[in-house]
Design an enzyme around this catalytic site. Structure first.
Site, PDB file in Angstrom:
ATOM      1  N   TYR A  92     -11.656  -0.246  -0.376  1.00 26.73           N
ATOM      2  CA  TYR A  92     -11.864   0.144   0.990  1.00 26.73           C
ATOM      3  C   TYR A  92     -10.609   0.796   1.407  1.00 26.73           C
ATOM      4  O   TYR A  92     -10.531   1.549   2.424  1.00 26.73           O
ATOM      5  CB  TYR A  92     -12.248  -1.112   1.862  1.00 26.73           C
ATOM      6  CG  TYR A  92     -10.998  -1.882   2.411  1.00 26.73           C
ATOM      7  CD1 TYR A  92     -10.616  -1.939   3.600  1.00 26.73           C
ATOM      8  CD2 TYR A  92     -10.560  -2.743   1.476  1.00 26.73           C
ATOM      9  CE1 TYR A  92      -9.905  -2.636   4.136  1.00 26.73           C
ATOM     10  CE2 TYR A  92      -9.443  -3.746   1.866  1.00 26.73           C
ATOM     11  CZ  TYR A  92      -9.148  -3.712   3.084  1.00 26.73           C
ATOM     12  OH  TYR A  92      -8.160  -4.439   3.698  1.00 26.73           O
ATOM     13  N   ARG A  93      -9.229   0.286   0.617  1.00 27.39           N
ATOM     14  CA  ARG A  93      -8.072   0.960   0.868  1.00 27.39           C
ATOM     15  C   ARG A  93      -7.106   0.775  -0.385  1.00 27.39           C
ATOM     16  O   ARG A  93      -7.484  -0.072  -1.290  1.00 27.39           O
ATOM     17  CB  ARG A  93      -7.314   0.580   2.170  1.00 27.39           C
ATOM     18  CG  ARG A  93      -6.949  -0.824   2.228  1.00 27.39           C
ATOM     19  CD  ARG A  93      -6.126  -1.077   3.545  1.00 27.39           C
ATOM     20  NE  ARG A  93      -6.118  -2.536   3.975  1.00 27.39           N
ATOM     21  CZ  ARG A  93      -5.132  -2.948   4.633  1.00 27.39           C
ATOM     22  NH1 ARG A  93      -4.188  -2.172   5.359  1.00 27.39           N
ATOM     23  NH2 ARG A  93      -4.891  -4.143   4.922  1.00 27.39           N
ATOM     24  N   TYR A 138       0.802  -1.268   0.134  1.00 31.41           N
ATOM     25  CA  TYR A 138      -0.015  -0.138   0.070  1.00 31.41           C
ATOM     26  C   TYR A 138       0.954   1.291  -0.108  1.00 31.41           C
ATOM     27  O   TYR A 138       0.307   2.397  -0.009  1.00 31.41           O
ATOM     28  CB  TYR A 138      -0.929  -0.142   1.266  1.00 31.41           C
ATOM     29  CG  TYR A 138      -2.010  -1.123   0.914  1.00 31.41           C
ATOM     30  CD1 TYR A 138      -3.023  -0.830   0.358  1.00 31.41           C
ATOM     31  CD2 TYR A 138      -1.841  -2.221   1.735  1.00 31.41           C
ATOM     32  CE1 TYR A 138      -4.092  -2.133   0.127  1.00 31.41           C
ATOM     33  CE2 TYR A 138      -2.694  -3.317   1.719  1.00 31.41           C
ATOM     34  CZ  TYR A 138      -3.927  -3.202   0.842  1.00 31.41           C
ATOM     35  OH  TYR A 138      -4.952  -4.054   0.732  1.00 31.41           O
TER      36      TYR A 138
END
Length: 523
Positions: free
Chosen positions: A464-465, A91
């Site tokens: 969601y991310r 991420y």
């Protein structure tokens, strides 16, 4: 210092002045602006290594030092990018959204305060799942953690990015209870009952009086969280469950439709995850052990992998926690439901307090072995995740899988996918594993990801991310009323952080800096 990445409006001289001001409040030993320092804070799994380079980093050891850094940042309008431990691999890791930002490394803040009677804990950003586990074991506390697949990471950081674990307390964000936050102007606030001086109920009641603010600091750039309260799961009397394998890709439908009612009824209180065959193969072997053919892996190789590991096309692990008699009753319900779904195999498992324990995510043990999957292709491995939220509906899950699987084949990538259950939703986690030393493969990742986002958007599904590269892209998909949510986020950002110093671009929220190449904030 001309080679240092600079944020908008900065010269090398101004950055040098800001660096010296940081050294004056922290000491030179906590300020890092050398070439090696900057490389150390790059995204190790970056799709494009040219992006997200920091100007440097600072390491704080106390909330007072964080406040001092924030005051300097306001003076120079210096963008800071706070990280807890920087282990959110896939991420963005340690890297900032905005190139030229200074990474605010909070990994040295490692204090733990545990209330053994209430089963609550206060952690600072640098506390990893290993640290908290060791603390619990050393103090013989009757509580279990919920750990993610990468337990190197921060307990706080994981919860603040809506990470998940394996036990009934696995939706970590839901177990936050009370935060301490340094606001962008340097003010210090405690949320919930923490706003009441010396309140013994700070970790007992999450709301306090008036608006509840904890979730405002989740996946946002509205402040720097320096303490987080969290609820811990009491050590259960027993653990029962089963590992269930299904034979065909289309069995996903019956798996979802069987498990979802049990989750909603809270017969199952954990958040199980249905995963495909590559979850085992990518951790325990490499692709070259199976094939040297380019393109997505073929059905005959998939069959060989399944035979080797004695697994289905899909598998799911279901666990029951708590009193033994309650678990026995629930297990009968679970056994009947899963048996009626037509599985390939059911492997029961059970444990009672006092027996030897398996050390796994199911028992709250920190683990990192799932990260071995990045070695699947060889070379410098990495991955990013595409994870839309969908309904708990078997037909919808199967349709989402088929669309996504077809894209993996189109782009020549091996499919690693899972469907993780909340109480009412599924998170469809798709791992894009890659080899950074394969230029042809790396050239496919960005168009592949953008295609998946567009496919999901067409059916009303949003992530969601997401990775740093795609925060603006994903934020743009949340487009109700011409992007009203973005406007709300920007209003809050500009009110709290008029100089735009805290993590510009985080979750697509830019504030004073404005999105590079886009509209100015507030436009």
């Amino acid at each position: 210092m001309a080679d240092i990445p600079l944020p908008p409006g900065f010269t090398a001289q101004k950055m040098d002045e800001a660096r010296r001001a940081l050294e004056s409040v922290l000491g030179a030993s906590k300020v890092f602006f050398e070439d090696l320092d900057r490389r150390s804070y790059l995204d190790k799994f970056a799709v494009n290594d040219a992006l997200h380079h920091p100007a440097g980093a600072v390491a704080c050891e106390s909330v007072e030092e964080v406040q001092a850094v924030v005051r300097v940042a306001n003076q120079y309008r210096l963008p800071l990018f706070p990280i807890s431990r920087g282990k959110n691999l896939g991420y963005g890791g340690t890297a900032p959204v905005l190139a030229g930002s200074v990474v605010l490394d909070l990994s040295r803040m490692k204090r733990i305060e545990f209330d053994a009677e209430l089963g609550t804990v206060i952690v600072e950003p640098g506390v990893s799942f290993y640290d908290l586990y060791d603390y619990v074991q050393a103090n013989n506390l009757p509580y279990w953690l919920s750990t993610p697949g990468n337990s190197w990471g921060s307990v706080m950081g994981n919860a603040l990015d809506r990470g998940v674990g394996y036990t009934p307390y696995g939706e970590h964000t839901k177990n936050i209870c009370g935060l301490e936050v340094v606001l962008p102007d340097g003010d210090l606030v405690r949320t919930g009952m923490g706003a009441f001086t010396n309140a013994p109920t700070w970790q007992a009641y999450p709301f306090g009086f008036g608006p509840g603010w904890d979730q405002m600091f989740v996946q946002s750039n509205f402040g720097i969280v320096t303490k987080m309260g969290m609820w811990m799961m009491p050590e259960p009397e027993s653990l029962m469950g089963m590992d269930v394998e299904f034979d065909r890709p289309e069995d996903l439908k019956v798996m979802v439709d069987t498990i979802a009612p049990l989750r909603r009824e809270r017969v199952l209180t954990q958040s199980p995850s249905i995963g495909n065959w590559l979850r085992a193969a990518a951790v325990l072997t490499r692709r070259t052990d199976w094939t040297d053919k380019p393109g997505a892996i073929t059905d005959d190789v998939i069959d060989a992998i399944r035979r080797r590991f004695d697994i289905g096309w899909w598998g799911v692990s279901l666990r029951l926690y708590g009193r033994e008699e309650v678990n026995k009753a629930a297990y009968k319900i679970l056994e009947t439901a899963m048996g009626n779904a037509g599985p390939l195999s059911i492997r029961p498992t059970s444990w009672v307090k006092g027996q030897p324990m398996e050390y796994s995510g199911w028992t709250g043990t920190p683990i990192t072995f799932p990260m071995q999957n990045v070695n699947w292709y060889g070379g410098r491995g990495g991955h990013i995740g595409f994870s839309p939220i969908i309904e708990q509906d078997g037909d919808k899950a199967l349709a989402q899988f088929r669309r996504t699987y077809a894209r993996y084949q189109e782009y020549g990538m091996d499919y690693q996918g899972s469907f993780a259950f909340g109480e009412r939703h599924l998170t469809n986690v798709n791992a894009m594993i890659f080899n950074k030393d394969d230029p042809a493969m790396m050239a496919r990742i960005d168009p592949f990801f953008r295609t998946l986002v567009a496919d999901a958007k067409q059916h009303g599904y949003g992530e969601y991310r997401t990775h740093l590269d795609y925060m603006d892209l994903v934020a743009d998909t949340y487009d109700f009323n011409n992007g009203a949510m973005r406007r709300l986020n920007e209003k809050v950002k500009n009110a709290l952080d008029p100089n735009g110093i805290i993590a510009p671009g985080k979750s697509g929220i830019w504030g004073a800096y404005g999105r590079p190449g886009g509209e100015e904030a507030g436009a």
